[in-house]
Design an enzyme around this catalytic site. Structure first.
Site, PDB file in Angstrom:
ATOM      1  N   ASP A 299      66.140  74.085  18.778  1.00 43.32           N
ATOM      2  CA  ASP A 299      64.923  74.103  18.402  1.00 43.32           C
ATOM      3  C   ASP A 299      63.751  73.308  19.143  1.00 43.32           C
ATOM      4  OD1 ASP A 299      62.480  74.981  17.125  1.00 43.32           O
ATOM      5  OD2 ASP A 299      63.108  74.615  15.296  1.00 43.32           O
ATOM      6  N   ILE A 300      63.750  73.788  20.405  1.00 47.26           N
ATOM      7  CA  ILE A 300      62.916  72.989  21.370  1.00 47.26           C
ATOM      8  C   ILE A 300      61.491  73.394  21.587  1.00 47.26           C
ATOM      9  CG2 ILE A 300      65.090  72.413  22.562  1.00 47.26           C
ATOM     10  CD1 ILE A 300      64.382  74.262  24.709  1.00 47.26           C
ATOM     11  N   LYS A 301      61.242  74.713  21.140  1.00 47.04           N
ATOM     12  CA  LYS A 301      59.840  75.358  21.351  1.00 47.04           C
ATOM     13  C   LYS A 301      59.112  74.577  22.384  1.00 47.04           C
ATOM     14  CE  LYS A 301      58.696  75.558  16.359  1.00 47.04           C
ATOM     15  NZ  LYS A 301      59.855  74.836  15.898  1.00 47.04           N
ATOM     16  N   ARG A 302      59.928  74.879  23.895  1.00 45.65           N
ATOM     17  CA  ARG A 302      59.539  74.600  25.082  1.00 45.65           C
ATOM     18  C   ARG A 302      58.795  75.850  25.547  1.00 45.65           C
ATOM     19  NH1 ARG A 302      61.089  70.160  23.404  1.00 45.65           N
ATOM     20  NH2 ARG A 302      62.220  68.558  24.555  1.00 45.65           N
TER      21      ARG A 302
ATOM     22  N   ASP B 276      54.639  71.701  17.242  1.00 51.42           N
ATOM     23  CA  ASP B 276      55.518  72.099  16.504  1.00 51.42           C
ATOM     24  C   ASP B 276      54.573  71.857  15.150  1.00 51.42           C
ATOM     25  OD1 ASP B 276      57.883  72.625  14.684  1.00 51.42           O
ATOM     26  OD2 ASP B 276      58.883  72.594  16.614  1.00 51.42           O
TER      27      ASP B 276
END
Lengths: 310, 310
Positions: free
Chosen positions: A103-106, B108
Protein backbone atom coordinates in the site's frame (compact mmCIF):
# COMPACT_ATOMS: atom_id res chain seq x y z
CA UNK A 1 -0.98 -12.01 -10.95
CA UNK A 2 -4.71 -11.51 -10.24
CA UNK A 3 -5.27 -15.17 -11.14
CA UNK A 4 -2.88 -16.16 -8.36
CA UNK A 5 -4.71 -13.94 -5.90
CA UNK A 6 -8.07 -15.42 -6.95
CA UNK A 7 -6.71 -18.93 -6.58
CA UNK A 8 -5.61 -18.17 -3.04
CA UNK A 9 -8.93 -16.53 -2.21
CA UNK A 10 -10.76 -19.64 -3.40
CA UNK A 11 -8.42 -21.94 -1.50
CA UNK A 12 -8.73 -20.06 1.79
CA UNK A 13 -12.41 -19.18 1.22
CA UNK A 14 -11.41 -15.79 2.54
CA UNK A 15 -11.87 -12.73 0.30
CA UNK A 16 -9.88 -10.70 2.78
CA UNK A 17 -6.52 -9.07 3.16
CA UNK A 18 -4.86 -8.13 6.42
CA UNK A 19 -3.36 -4.67 6.58
CA UNK A 20 0.03 -4.79 8.26
CA UNK A 21 0.02 -1.17 9.42
CA UNK A 22 1.88 -1.38 12.71
CA UNK A 23 1.83 1.61 15.02
CA UNK A 24 4.40 1.56 17.80
CA UNK A 25 1.60 1.86 20.35
CA UNK A 26 0.13 -1.46 19.15
CA UNK A 27 3.35 -3.38 19.78
CA UNK A 28 3.12 -5.15 23.15
CA UNK A 29 5.62 -4.21 25.81
CA UNK A 30 7.41 -7.56 25.92
CA UNK A 31 8.32 -7.20 22.22
CA UNK A 32 9.36 -3.57 22.50
CA UNK A 33 11.50 -4.22 25.60
CA UNK A 34 13.42 -6.94 23.80
CA UNK A 35 13.90 -4.82 20.67
CA UNK A 36 15.08 -1.77 22.63
CA UNK A 37 17.45 -3.92 24.70
CA UNK A 38 19.12 -5.04 21.50
CA UNK A 39 19.02 -1.87 19.36
CA UNK A 40 18.28 0.93 21.80
CA UNK A 41 15.28 3.26 21.94
CA UNK A 42 16.11 4.32 18.42
CA UNK A 43 14.67 4.14 14.92
CA UNK A 44 16.43 0.78 14.63
CA UNK A 45 14.92 -0.45 17.88
CA UNK A 46 11.43 0.67 16.90
CA UNK A 47 11.77 -0.94 13.47
CA UNK A 48 12.89 -4.20 15.09
CA UNK A 49 9.83 -3.99 17.35
CA UNK A 50 7.34 -3.64 14.51
CA UNK A 51 9.09 -6.36 12.51
CA UNK A 52 8.92 -8.85 15.41
CA UNK A 53 5.30 -7.86 16.02
CA UNK A 54 4.45 -8.46 12.34
CA UNK A 55 6.25 -11.79 12.36
CA UNK A 56 4.22 -13.10 15.28
CA UNK A 57 0.97 -12.00 13.63
CA UNK A 58 1.91 -13.52 10.27
CA UNK A 59 2.85 -16.81 11.93
CA UNK A 60 -0.55 -16.86 13.63
CA UNK A 61 -2.73 -16.07 10.59
CA UNK A 62 -0.93 -16.95 7.37
CA UNK A 63 -2.83 -20.21 6.84
CA UNK A 64 -6.20 -18.44 6.96
CA UNK A 65 -5.72 -15.67 4.42
CA UNK A 66 -4.65 -15.12 0.82
CA UNK A 67 -2.85 -11.81 1.16
CA UNK A 68 -1.47 -9.04 3.30
CA UNK A 69 -1.28 -5.31 2.67
CA UNK A 70 1.59 -3.59 4.45
CA UNK A 71 1.11 0.19 4.58
CA UNK A 72 4.53 1.61 3.76
CA UNK A 73 3.92 4.93 5.58
CA UNK A 74 3.94 3.08 8.89
CA UNK A 75 7.46 1.84 8.11
CA UNK A 76 8.72 4.97 6.38
CA UNK A 77 8.22 6.92 9.60
CA UNK A 78 11.09 4.91 11.08
CA UNK A 79 13.41 5.98 8.28
CA UNK A 80 15.90 3.59 6.71
CA UNK A 81 15.36 1.04 9.46
CA UNK A 82 11.64 1.18 8.94
CA UNK A 83 12.04 0.61 5.22
CA UNK A 84 14.20 -2.40 6.04
CA UNK A 85 11.43 -3.75 8.30
CA UNK A 86 9.00 -3.20 5.41
CA UNK A 87 11.15 -5.25 3.05
CA UNK A 88 11.70 -7.98 5.65
CA UNK A 89 7.96 -8.17 6.24
CA UNK A 90 7.31 -8.56 2.52
CA UNK A 91 9.95 -11.29 2.16
CA UNK A 92 8.64 -13.16 5.16
CA UNK A 93 5.03 -13.02 3.96
CA UNK A 94 6.01 -14.24 0.52
CA UNK A 95 7.96 -17.13 2.05
CA UNK A 96 4.79 -18.04 3.94
CA UNK A 97 2.93 -18.16 0.62
CA UNK A 98 1.05 -14.91 1.03
CA UNK A 99 0.46 -12.41 -1.76
CA UNK A 100 1.72 -8.96 -0.82
CA UNK A 101 -0.13 -5.79 -1.79
CA UNK A 102 2.20 -2.88 -1.11
CA UNK A 103 0.00 0.00 0.00
CA UNK A 104 2.32 2.66 -1.34
CA UNK A 105 -0.13 5.03 -3.11
CA UNK A 106 2.71 6.29 -5.28
CA UNK A 107 2.07 8.28 -8.41
CA UNK A 108 4.27 10.57 -10.47
CA UNK A 109 5.10 11.04 -14.13
CA UNK A 110 7.28 9.44 -16.78
CA UNK A 111 10.67 8.32 -15.59
CA UNK A 112 9.74 9.07 -12.00
CA UNK A 113 6.71 6.79 -12.04
CA UNK A 114 8.92 4.24 -13.71
CA UNK A 115 11.39 4.50 -10.84
CA UNK A 116 8.60 3.86 -8.35
CA UNK A 117 7.32 0.93 -10.41
CA UNK A 118 10.85 -0.46 -10.55
CA UNK A 119 11.36 0.03 -6.82
CA UNK A 120 8.19 -1.80 -5.87
CA UNK A 121 7.23 -4.22 -8.63
CA UNK A 122 10.19 -4.46 -10.96
CA UNK A 123 13.92 -4.88 -11.21
CA UNK A 124 16.54 -2.19 -11.26
CA UNK A 125 19.52 -2.89 -13.49
CA UNK A 126 22.97 -2.16 -12.13
CA UNK A 127 25.46 -2.92 -14.88
CA UNK A 128 24.94 -6.60 -15.68
CA UNK A 129 22.85 -7.47 -12.67
CA UNK A 130 19.22 -6.92 -11.65
CA UNK A 131 17.84 -6.31 -8.19
CA UNK A 132 14.25 -6.13 -6.97
CA UNK A 133 14.30 -3.71 -4.04
CA UNK A 134 10.87 -4.14 -2.43
CA UNK A 135 9.33 -6.87 -4.64
CA UNK A 136 5.68 -6.50 -3.72
CA UNK A 137 3.18 -8.49 -5.85
CA UNK A 138 0.66 -5.65 -6.18
CA UNK A 139 0.95 -1.95 -5.46
CA UNK A 140 -1.64 0.76 -4.86
CA UNK A 141 -1.29 3.76 -7.15
CA UNK A 142 -2.70 7.32 -7.15
CA UNK A 143 -4.31 8.38 -10.46
CA UNK A 144 -4.30 12.18 -10.06
CA UNK A 145 -1.56 12.63 -12.68
CA UNK A 146 -3.41 10.70 -15.39
CA UNK A 147 -2.27 7.87 -17.61
CA UNK A 148 1.35 9.14 -17.74
CA UNK A 149 1.61 8.21 -14.11
CA UNK A 150 -0.05 4.82 -14.50
CA UNK A 151 1.48 3.59 -17.75
CA UNK A 152 4.97 2.89 -16.33
CA UNK A 153 3.35 0.77 -13.63
CA UNK A 154 1.27 -1.11 -16.21
CA UNK A 155 4.39 -1.77 -18.29
CA UNK A 156 6.24 -3.22 -15.31
CA UNK A 157 3.17 -5.31 -14.39
CA UNK A 158 3.12 -6.76 -17.89
CA UNK A 159 6.78 -7.61 -17.84
CA UNK A 160 6.95 -8.98 -14.33
CA UNK A 161 3.44 -10.39 -13.90
CA UNK A 162 2.42 -8.04 -11.14
CA UNK A 163 -0.76 -6.08 -10.42
CA UNK A 164 -2.12 -2.71 -9.36
CA UNK A 165 -4.97 -1.28 -7.37
CA UNK A 166 -5.67 2.27 -8.48
CA UNK A 167 -7.35 4.67 -6.06
CA UNK A 168 -10.86 5.40 -7.30
CA UNK A 169 -13.07 6.20 -4.29
CA UNK A 170 -11.20 6.15 -1.01
CA UNK A 171 -12.74 5.23 2.34
CA UNK A 172 -12.07 8.46 4.24
CA UNK A 173 -14.75 11.05 5.16
CA UNK A 174 -13.33 13.76 2.88
CA UNK A 175 -12.71 11.49 -0.12
CA UNK A 176 -15.59 13.40 -1.71
CA UNK A 177 -13.72 16.71 -1.72
CA UNK A 178 -12.53 15.96 -5.24
CA UNK A 179 -13.56 12.36 -6.04
CA UNK A 180 -17.30 13.13 -5.73
CA UNK A 181 -17.20 16.25 -7.87
CA UNK A 182 -19.93 16.20 -10.48
CA UNK A 183 -18.55 16.71 -13.96
CA UNK A 184 -20.21 18.72 -16.68
CA UNK A 185 -21.36 15.48 -18.34
CA UNK A 186 -23.16 14.40 -15.14
CA UNK A 187 -20.69 11.79 -14.05
CA UNK A 188 -18.87 11.96 -10.75
CA UNK A 189 -15.10 12.19 -10.99
CA UNK A 190 -14.80 8.75 -9.32
CA UNK A 191 -16.98 7.30 -12.09
CA UNK A 192 -14.67 8.74 -14.74
CA UNK A 193 -11.63 7.38 -12.87
CA UNK A 194 -13.40 4.02 -12.65
CA UNK A 195 -14.04 4.03 -16.40
CA UNK A 196 -10.37 4.75 -17.06
CA UNK A 197 -9.32 1.96 -14.70
CA UNK A 198 -11.59 -0.44 -16.57
CA UNK A 199 -10.15 0.68 -19.91
CA UNK A 200 -6.51 0.62 -18.76
CA UNK A 201 -7.10 -2.85 -17.35
CA UNK A 202 -8.22 -4.37 -20.65
CA UNK A 203 -4.65 -4.83 -21.79
CA UNK A 204 -3.73 -6.73 -18.66
CA UNK A 205 -6.35 -9.45 -18.44
CA UNK A 206 -5.39 -12.65 -16.68
CA UNK A 207 -8.37 -15.00 -16.83
CA UNK A 208 -11.71 -13.33 -16.11
CA UNK A 209 -10.16 -10.42 -14.27
CA UNK A 210 -7.58 -7.76 -14.95
CA UNK A 211 -4.29 -7.25 -13.14
CA UNK A 212 -5.40 -3.63 -12.88
CA UNK A 213 -7.76 -3.35 -9.93
CA UNK A 214 -9.25 -0.45 -8.01
CA UNK A 215 -9.52 0.83 -4.46
CA UNK A 216 -13.08 1.63 -3.35
CA UNK A 217 -13.84 2.21 0.34
CA UNK A 218 -16.23 -0.04 2.28
CA UNK A 219 -17.65 3.14 3.76
CA UNK A 220 -19.28 4.02 0.42
CA UNK A 221 -21.48 1.02 -0.48
CA UNK A 222 -23.60 2.92 -3.03
CA UNK A 223 -20.58 4.14 -4.92
CA UNK A 224 -19.18 0.63 -4.64
CA UNK A 225 -22.28 -0.76 -6.33
CA UNK A 226 -22.01 1.75 -9.18
CA UNK A 227 -18.28 1.19 -9.61
CA UNK A 228 -18.71 -2.59 -9.57
CA UNK A 229 -20.76 -2.19 -12.77
CA UNK A 230 -18.40 0.36 -14.35
CA UNK A 231 -15.39 -1.90 -13.80
CA UNK A 232 -16.75 -5.46 -14.15
CA UNK A 233 -13.31 -6.97 -14.77
CA UNK A 234 -11.41 -5.07 -12.10
CA UNK A 235 -10.83 -6.55 -8.69
CA UNK A 236 -11.82 -4.09 -5.99
CA UNK A 237 -9.63 -3.71 -2.94
CA UNK A 238 -11.99 -2.53 -0.22
CA UNK A 239 -10.50 -0.71 2.77
CA UNK A 240 -12.56 0.72 5.59
CA UNK A 241 -13.95 -2.51 7.04
CA UNK A 242 -14.12 -2.70 10.82
CA UNK A 243 -12.31 0.16 12.49
CA UNK A 244 -13.39 2.64 9.79
CA UNK A 245 -17.04 1.61 10.06
CA UNK A 246 -17.73 -0.79 7.17
CA UNK A 247 -19.51 -4.09 7.92
CA UNK A 248 -20.02 -7.35 6.02
CA UNK A 249 -23.52 -6.48 4.87
CA UNK A 250 -22.28 -3.21 3.32
CA UNK A 251 -19.91 -5.17 1.15
CA UNK A 252 -22.00 -7.51 -0.92
CA UNK A 253 -22.37 -5.08 -3.81
CA UNK A 254 -18.61 -4.84 -4.19
CA UNK A 255 -18.65 -8.46 -5.34
CA UNK A 256 -19.69 -9.85 -8.70
CA UNK A 257 -22.24 -12.59 -9.12
CA UNK A 258 -19.45 -15.15 -9.35
CA UNK A 259 -18.73 -14.38 -5.69
CA UNK A 260 -15.42 -12.87 -6.76
CA UNK A 261 -14.27 -9.39 -7.67
CA UNK A 262 -13.52 -7.92 -4.26
CA UNK A 263 -11.03 -8.34 -1.47
CA UNK A 264 -11.76 -6.64 1.83
CA UNK A 265 -9.01 -5.16 3.97
CA UNK A 266 -8.88 -4.86 7.72
CA UNK A 267 -5.81 -3.47 9.46
CA UNK A 268 -6.21 -2.26 13.03
CA UNK A 269 -9.19 -4.57 13.55
CA UNK A 270 -6.91 -7.57 13.06
CA UNK A 271 -3.39 -6.61 14.07
CA UNK A 272 -4.47 -4.70 17.16
CA UNK A 273 -7.43 -6.96 17.98
CA UNK A 274 -6.07 -7.59 21.48
CA UNK A 275 -6.71 -3.93 22.31
CA UNK A 276 -10.46 -4.33 21.62
CA UNK A 277 -12.86 -5.19 24.42
CA UNK A 278 -14.09 -8.25 22.55
CA UNK A 279 -10.62 -9.81 22.43
CA UNK A 280 -9.19 -8.43 25.65
CA UNK A 281 -9.11 -11.89 27.23
CA UNK A 282 -6.02 -12.69 25.16
CA UNK A 283 -4.01 -9.89 26.70
CA UNK A 284 -0.84 -8.41 25.23
CA UNK A 285 1.07 -11.65 25.85
CA UNK A 286 -1.13 -13.50 23.37
CA UNK A 287 -1.89 -10.68 20.98
CA UNK A 288 -1.30 -12.87 17.93
CA UNK A 289 -4.02 -15.28 19.02
CA UNK A 290 -6.41 -12.36 19.27
CA UNK A 291 -5.47 -11.51 15.69
CA UNK A 292 -6.24 -15.06 14.59
CA UNK A 293 -9.63 -14.94 16.30
CA UNK A 294 -10.36 -11.59 14.64
CA UNK A 295 -9.45 -12.98 11.21
CA UNK A 296 -11.82 -15.92 11.73
CA UNK A 297 -14.60 -13.57 12.80
CA UNK A 298 -14.04 -11.32 9.78
CA UNK A 299 -14.10 -14.24 7.35
CA UNK A 300 -17.29 -15.49 8.92
CA UNK A 301 -18.92 -12.03 8.81
CA UNK A 302 -18.10 -11.49 5.15
CA UNK A 303 -18.91 -14.99 3.98
CA UNK A 304 -22.17 -14.87 5.95
CA UNK A 305 -23.13 -11.62 4.25
CA UNK A 306 -22.17 -13.00 0.84
CA UNK A 307 -24.21 -16.17 1.33
CA UNK A 308 -27.21 -14.17 2.52
CA UNK A 309 -26.86 -11.55 -0.20
CA UNK A 310 -25.94 -13.31 -3.41
CA UNK B 1 9.21 28.20 6.40
CA UNK B 2 8.14 30.01 3.20
CA UNK B 3 9.67 33.22 4.60
CA UNK B 4 13.02 31.46 4.80
CA UNK B 5 12.70 30.28 1.22
CA UNK B 6 11.78 33.80 0.06
CA UNK B 7 14.73 35.26 1.93
CA UNK B 8 17.09 32.86 0.16
CA UNK B 9 15.49 33.56 -3.21
CA UNK B 10 16.02 37.28 -2.66
CA UNK B 11 19.60 36.77 -1.51
CA UNK B 12 20.58 34.58 -4.46
CA UNK B 13 18.39 36.51 -6.92
CA UNK B 14 17.46 33.09 -8.21
CA UNK B 15 13.81 31.95 -8.12
CA UNK B 16 14.92 28.46 -8.99
CA UNK B 17 15.27 25.05 -7.45
CA UNK B 18 17.50 22.28 -8.72
CA UNK B 19 15.90 18.85 -8.92
CA UNK B 20 18.27 16.22 -7.61
CA UNK B 21 16.79 13.31 -9.56
CA UNK B 22 19.82 11.20 -10.32
CA UNK B 23 19.51 8.38 -12.82
CA UNK B 24 22.34 5.87 -12.81
CA UNK B 25 22.96 6.60 -16.48
CA UNK B 26 23.75 10.25 -15.63
CA UNK B 27 26.50 9.32 -13.18
CA UNK B 28 29.89 9.60 -14.90
CA UNK B 29 31.96 6.47 -15.18
CA UNK B 30 34.77 7.63 -12.89
CA UNK B 31 32.30 8.01 -10.03
CA UNK B 32 30.54 4.72 -10.68
CA UNK B 33 33.81 2.80 -10.97
CA UNK B 34 34.95 4.05 -7.58
CA UNK B 35 31.57 3.31 -5.97
CA UNK B 36 31.39 -0.22 -7.41
CA UNK B 37 35.00 -0.92 -6.37
CA UNK B 38 34.06 -0.15 -2.81
CA UNK B 39 30.53 -1.59 -2.55
CA UNK B 40 30.16 -3.87 -5.57
CA UNK B 41 27.77 -3.63 -8.50
CA UNK B 42 24.93 -3.74 -6.01
CA UNK B 43 22.13 -1.53 -4.71
CA UNK B 44 24.66 -0.24 -2.19
CA UNK B 45 27.20 0.52 -4.92
CA UNK B 46 24.63 2.29 -7.08
CA UNK B 47 23.39 4.34 -4.11
CA UNK B 48 26.97 5.33 -3.29
CA UNK B 49 27.39 6.40 -6.93
CA UNK B 50 24.36 8.69 -6.94
CA UNK B 51 25.30 10.13 -3.56
CA UNK B 52 28.84 11.02 -4.69
CA UNK B 53 27.39 12.44 -7.93
CA UNK B 54 24.95 14.59 -5.94
CA UNK B 55 27.69 15.76 -3.61
CA UNK B 56 29.86 17.01 -6.46
CA UNK B 57 26.92 18.87 -8.00
CA UNK B 58 25.89 20.43 -4.71
CA UNK B 59 29.47 21.58 -4.02
CA UNK B 60 29.50 23.21 -7.44
CA UNK B 61 26.18 25.06 -7.28
CA UNK B 62 25.09 25.59 -3.66
CA UNK B 63 26.16 29.23 -3.55
CA UNK B 64 23.98 30.13 -6.55
CA UNK B 65 20.61 28.74 -5.52
CA UNK B 66 18.14 28.87 -2.67
CA UNK B 67 16.87 25.29 -2.73
CA UNK B 68 17.05 21.76 -4.08
CA UNK B 69 14.31 19.26 -4.76
CA UNK B 70 15.41 15.64 -4.50
CA UNK B 71 12.92 13.28 -6.16
CA UNK B 72 12.58 10.38 -3.74
CA UNK B 73 11.55 7.84 -6.43
CA UNK B 74 15.02 8.02 -7.93
CA UNK B 75 16.47 6.91 -4.60
CA UNK B 76 13.69 4.50 -3.64
CA UNK B 77 14.51 2.40 -6.69
CA UNK B 78 17.79 1.46 -4.99
CA UNK B 79 15.94 0.17 -1.93
CA UNK B 80 17.21 0.76 1.58
CA UNK B 81 20.57 1.96 0.28
CA UNK B 82 18.86 4.42 -2.01
CA UNK B 83 16.80 5.79 0.86
CA UNK B 84 20.00 6.23 2.82
CA UNK B 85 21.50 8.20 -0.10
CA UNK B 86 18.32 10.32 -0.11
CA UNK B 87 18.73 11.15 3.56
CA UNK B 88 22.45 11.84 3.18
CA UNK B 89 21.71 14.17 0.28
CA UNK B 90 19.16 16.09 2.36
CA UNK B 91 21.54 16.42 5.31
CA UNK B 92 24.38 17.56 3.10
CA UNK B 93 22.25 20.18 1.33
CA UNK B 94 20.95 21.53 4.62
CA UNK B 95 24.52 21.79 5.95
CA UNK B 96 25.33 23.83 2.84
CA UNK B 97 22.51 26.22 3.72
CA UNK B 98 20.06 25.00 1.08
CA UNK B 99 16.35 24.56 1.63
CA UNK B 100 15.22 21.04 0.76
CA UNK B 101 11.91 20.33 -0.95
CA UNK B 102 11.30 16.59 -0.74
CA UNK B 103 9.50 15.63 -3.93
CA UNK B 104 7.65 12.74 -2.34
CA UNK B 105 4.10 13.23 -3.67
CA UNK B 106 2.74 11.27 -0.73
CA UNK B 107 -0.92 11.32 0.17
CA UNK B 108 -3.06 9.01 2.26
CA UNK B 109 -5.61 9.36 5.03
CA UNK B 110 -5.68 9.98 8.76
CA UNK B 111 -3.02 8.18 10.72
CA UNK B 112 -1.30 7.07 7.51
CA UNK B 113 -0.90 10.60 6.20
CA UNK B 114 0.30 11.51 9.65
CA UNK B 115 2.96 8.81 9.43
CA UNK B 116 4.16 10.22 6.09
CA UNK B 117 4.17 13.75 7.50
CA UNK B 118 6.15 12.50 10.49
CA UNK B 119 8.60 10.61 8.30
CA UNK B 120 9.35 13.59 6.10
CA UNK B 121 8.64 16.80 8.01
CA UNK B 122 8.17 15.84 11.62
CA UNK B 123 9.53 13.86 14.51
CA UNK B 124 8.66 10.32 15.48
CA UNK B 125 8.58 9.66 19.19
CA UNK B 126 10.22 6.49 20.46
CA UNK B 127 9.64 6.34 24.18
CA UNK B 128 11.25 9.49 25.59
CA UNK B 129 13.20 10.45 22.47
CA UNK B 130 12.33 12.03 19.14
CA UNK B 131 13.87 11.34 15.74
CA UNK B 132 13.40 13.11 12.42
CA UNK B 133 13.89 10.41 9.78
CA UNK B 134 14.12 12.38 6.52
CA UNK B 135 13.81 16.00 7.79
CA UNK B 136 12.97 17.76 4.53
CA UNK B 137 11.92 21.44 4.83
CA UNK B 138 9.06 21.17 2.36
CA UNK B 139 7.28 18.18 0.88
CA UNK B 140 5.08 17.76 -2.20
CA UNK B 141 1.69 16.19 -1.47
CA UNK B 142 -1.04 14.61 -3.63
CA UNK B 143 -4.56 16.00 -2.97
CA UNK B 144 -6.71 13.21 -4.48
CA UNK B 145 -7.88 12.00 -1.04
CA UNK B 146 -9.14 15.43 0.06
CA UNK B 147 -8.50 17.40 3.21
CA UNK B 148 -8.17 14.24 5.38
CA UNK B 149 -4.97 13.54 3.54
CA UNK B 150 -3.65 17.09 3.76
CA UNK B 151 -4.59 18.04 7.32
CA UNK B 152 -1.98 15.81 9.04
CA UNK B 153 0.69 17.46 6.87
CA UNK B 154 -0.60 20.93 7.72
CA UNK B 155 -0.57 20.08 11.42
CA UNK B 156 3.03 18.93 11.26
CA UNK B 157 3.98 22.04 9.26
CA UNK B 158 2.44 24.24 11.95
CA UNK B 159 4.26 22.48 14.73
CA UNK B 160 7.64 22.17 13.05
CA UNK B 161 7.65 25.26 10.81
CA UNK B 162 7.71 23.34 7.54
CA UNK B 163 5.90 23.78 4.25
CA UNK B 164 4.01 21.95 1.51
CA UNK B 165 3.54 22.12 -2.21
CA UNK B 166 0.25 20.46 -3.15
CA UNK B 167 -0.16 19.06 -6.67
CA UNK B 168 -2.67 21.18 -8.54
CA UNK B 169 -1.84 21.06 -12.25
CA UNK B 170 1.09 18.81 -13.06
CA UNK B 171 3.48 19.35 -15.99
CA UNK B 172 2.96 16.04 -17.81
CA UNK B 173 1.04 15.66 -21.10
CA UNK B 174 -1.80 13.60 -19.55
CA UNK B 175 -2.21 15.78 -16.46
CA UNK B 176 -5.50 16.82 -18.03
CA UNK B 177 -7.00 13.31 -17.84
CA UNK B 178 -8.55 14.24 -14.51
CA UNK B 179 -7.15 17.65 -13.52
CA UNK B 180 -8.69 19.41 -16.55
CA UNK B 181 -12.14 17.90 -16.16
CA UNK B 182 -14.83 20.54 -16.35
CA UNK B 183 -17.08 20.44 -13.32
CA UNK B 184 -20.81 21.01 -13.37
CA UNK B 185 -20.30 24.54 -12.05
CA UNK B 186 -17.99 25.38 -14.98
CA UNK B 187 -14.73 25.26 -13.13
CA UNK B 188 -11.95 22.89 -14.03
CA UNK B 189 -10.98 20.40 -11.36
CA UNK B 190 -7.54 22.05 -11.08
CA UNK B 191 -9.27 25.36 -10.31
CA UNK B 192 -11.24 23.76 -7.50
CA UNK B 193 -8.07 22.15 -6.15
CA UNK B 194 -6.36 25.55 -6.40
CA UNK B 195 -9.19 27.18 -4.44
CA UNK B 196 -8.86 24.56 -1.72
CA UNK B 197 -5.10 25.03 -1.59
CA UNK B 198 -5.63 28.77 -1.16
CA UNK B 199 -8.16 28.16 1.61
CA UNK B 200 -6.10 25.52 3.40
CA UNK B 201 -3.11 27.84 3.24
CA UNK B 202 -4.81 30.70 5.08
CA UNK B 203 -4.09 29.11 8.44
CA UNK B 204 -0.39 28.83 7.70
CA UNK B 205 0.60 32.32 6.65
CA UNK B 206 4.18 33.35 7.24
CA UNK B 207 4.57 36.94 6.06
CA UNK B 208 2.87 37.67 2.74
CA UNK B 209 2.82 34.05 1.66
CA UNK B 210 1.53 30.79 2.99
CA UNK B 211 3.56 27.74 3.93
CA UNK B 212 1.06 25.83 1.80
CA UNK B 213 2.12 26.18 -1.81
CA UNK B 214 1.11 24.47 -5.03
CA UNK B 215 2.67 22.59 -7.93
CA UNK B 216 1.73 23.94 -11.37
CA UNK B 217 3.66 22.80 -14.44
CA UNK B 218 5.63 25.26 -16.61
CA UNK B 219 4.14 23.46 -19.60
CA UNK B 220 0.71 24.98 -18.85
CA UNK B 221 1.25 28.76 -18.80
CA UNK B 222 -2.44 29.65 -19.27
CA UNK B 223 -3.51 27.48 -16.38
CA UNK B 224 -0.59 28.94 -14.43
CA UNK B 225 -1.93 32.44 -15.03
CA UNK B 226 -5.41 31.45 -13.85
CA UNK B 227 -4.10 29.62 -10.81
CA UNK B 228 -1.81 32.51 -9.87
CA UNK B 229 -4.97 34.59 -9.36
CA UNK B 230 -6.88 31.84 -7.56
CA UNK B 231 -4.05 31.28 -5.08
CA UNK B 232 -2.48 34.76 -4.61
CA UNK B 233 -0.80 33.83 -1.33
CA UNK B 234 0.48 30.41 -2.37
CA UNK B 235 3.99 29.95 -3.67
CA UNK B 236 3.97 27.98 -6.89
CA UNK B 237 6.57 25.31 -7.47
CA UNK B 238 6.92 25.10 -11.24
CA UNK B 239 8.33 21.90 -12.72
CA UNK B 240 8.69 21.30 -16.45
CA UNK B 241 11.28 23.95 -17.24
CA UNK B 242 13.96 22.94 -19.73
CA UNK B 243 13.91 19.23 -20.51
CA UNK B 244 10.09 19.11 -20.31
CA UNK B 245 9.71 22.06 -22.67
CA UNK B 246 8.98 25.12 -20.51
CA UNK B 247 11.02 28.32 -21.13
CA UNK B 248 11.61 31.53 -19.20
CA UNK B 249 9.06 33.54 -21.14
CA UNK B 250 6.33 30.97 -20.39
CA UNK B 251 6.87 31.53 -16.72
CA UNK B 252 6.22 35.19 -16.07
CA UNK B 253 2.54 34.69 -15.27
CA UNK B 254 3.40 32.24 -12.50
CA UNK B 255 4.90 35.17 -10.59
CA UNK B 256 3.10 37.90 -8.69
CA UNK B 257 3.70 41.60 -9.28
CA UNK B 258 6.11 41.67 -6.35
CA UNK B 259 8.40 39.45 -8.45
CA UNK B 260 7.81 36.64 -5.98
CA UNK B 261 5.34 33.79 -5.77
CA UNK B 262 7.03 31.16 -7.91
CA UNK B 263 10.08 28.95 -7.85
CA UNK B 264 11.03 27.14 -11.04
CA UNK B 265 12.51 23.66 -11.00
CA UNK B 266 14.96 22.13 -13.41
CA UNK B 267 16.32 18.64 -12.86
CA UNK B 268 17.90 16.86 -15.83
CA UNK B 269 18.72 20.21 -17.46
CA UNK B 270 21.06 21.00 -14.57
CA UNK B 271 22.33 17.76 -13.10
CA UNK B 272 22.90 16.10 -16.47
CA UNK B 273 23.91 19.30 -18.29
CA UNK B 274 27.20 17.72 -19.39
CA UNK B 275 25.24 15.30 -21.59
CA UNK B 276 23.74 18.18 -23.59
CA UNK B 277 25.42 19.43 -26.76
CA UNK B 278 25.65 22.96 -25.39
CA UNK B 279 27.74 21.86 -22.40
CA UNK B 280 29.58 18.93 -23.92
CA UNK B 281 32.89 20.75 -23.75
CA UNK B 282 33.01 20.02 -20.01
CA UNK B 283 32.98 16.28 -20.53
CA UNK B 284 32.08 13.69 -17.89
CA UNK B 285 35.22 14.52 -15.88
CA UNK B 286 33.94 18.04 -15.21
CA UNK B 287 30.21 17.35 -15.13
CA UNK B 288 29.70 19.50 -12.04
CA UNK B 289 31.08 22.56 -13.83
CA UNK B 290 28.58 21.98 -16.62
CA UNK B 291 25.87 21.96 -13.94
CA UNK B 292 27.11 25.28 -12.60
CA UNK B 293 27.07 26.80 -16.07
CA UNK B 294 23.54 25.49 -16.63
CA UNK B 295 22.37 27.01 -13.34
CA UNK B 296 23.78 30.38 -14.33
CA UNK B 297 22.10 30.17 -17.74
CA UNK B 298 18.76 29.26 -16.15
CA UNK B 299 18.92 32.12 -13.65
CA UNK B 300 19.72 34.50 -16.47
CA UNK B 301 16.89 33.16 -18.68
CA UNK B 302 14.28 33.48 -15.94
CA UNK B 303 15.43 36.82 -14.58
CA UNK B 304 15.61 38.15 -18.12
CA UNK B 305 12.04 37.06 -18.77
CA UNK B 306 10.89 38.54 -15.47
CA UNK B 307 12.55 41.88 -16.14
CA UNK B 308 11.10 42.03 -19.64
CA UNK B 309 7.68 40.85 -18.56
CA UNK B 310 6.83 42.49 -15.28
Amino acid sequence: MIDQLIEKIKKTKAPIVVGLDPMLEYVPKHIKTKAYARYGKTLEGAAEGIWQYNKKIIDAIYDLIPAVKPQIAMYEQFGIWGMQAYEKTISYCQKKGLIVIGDIKRGDIGSTSQAYATAHLGNVRIEDQEFSPFHEDFATVNPYLGIDGIKPFIDVCKKENKGLFILVKTSNPSSGDFQDQMLEDHRHLYELVGEKVAAWGMELMSGNYSDVGAVVGATYPEQGQALRKIMPKSYILVPGYGAQGGRGKDLIHFFNEDGLGAIVNSSRGIIAAYLQDSYSQYGPEHFEEASRAAVLAMISDINGALEAGI
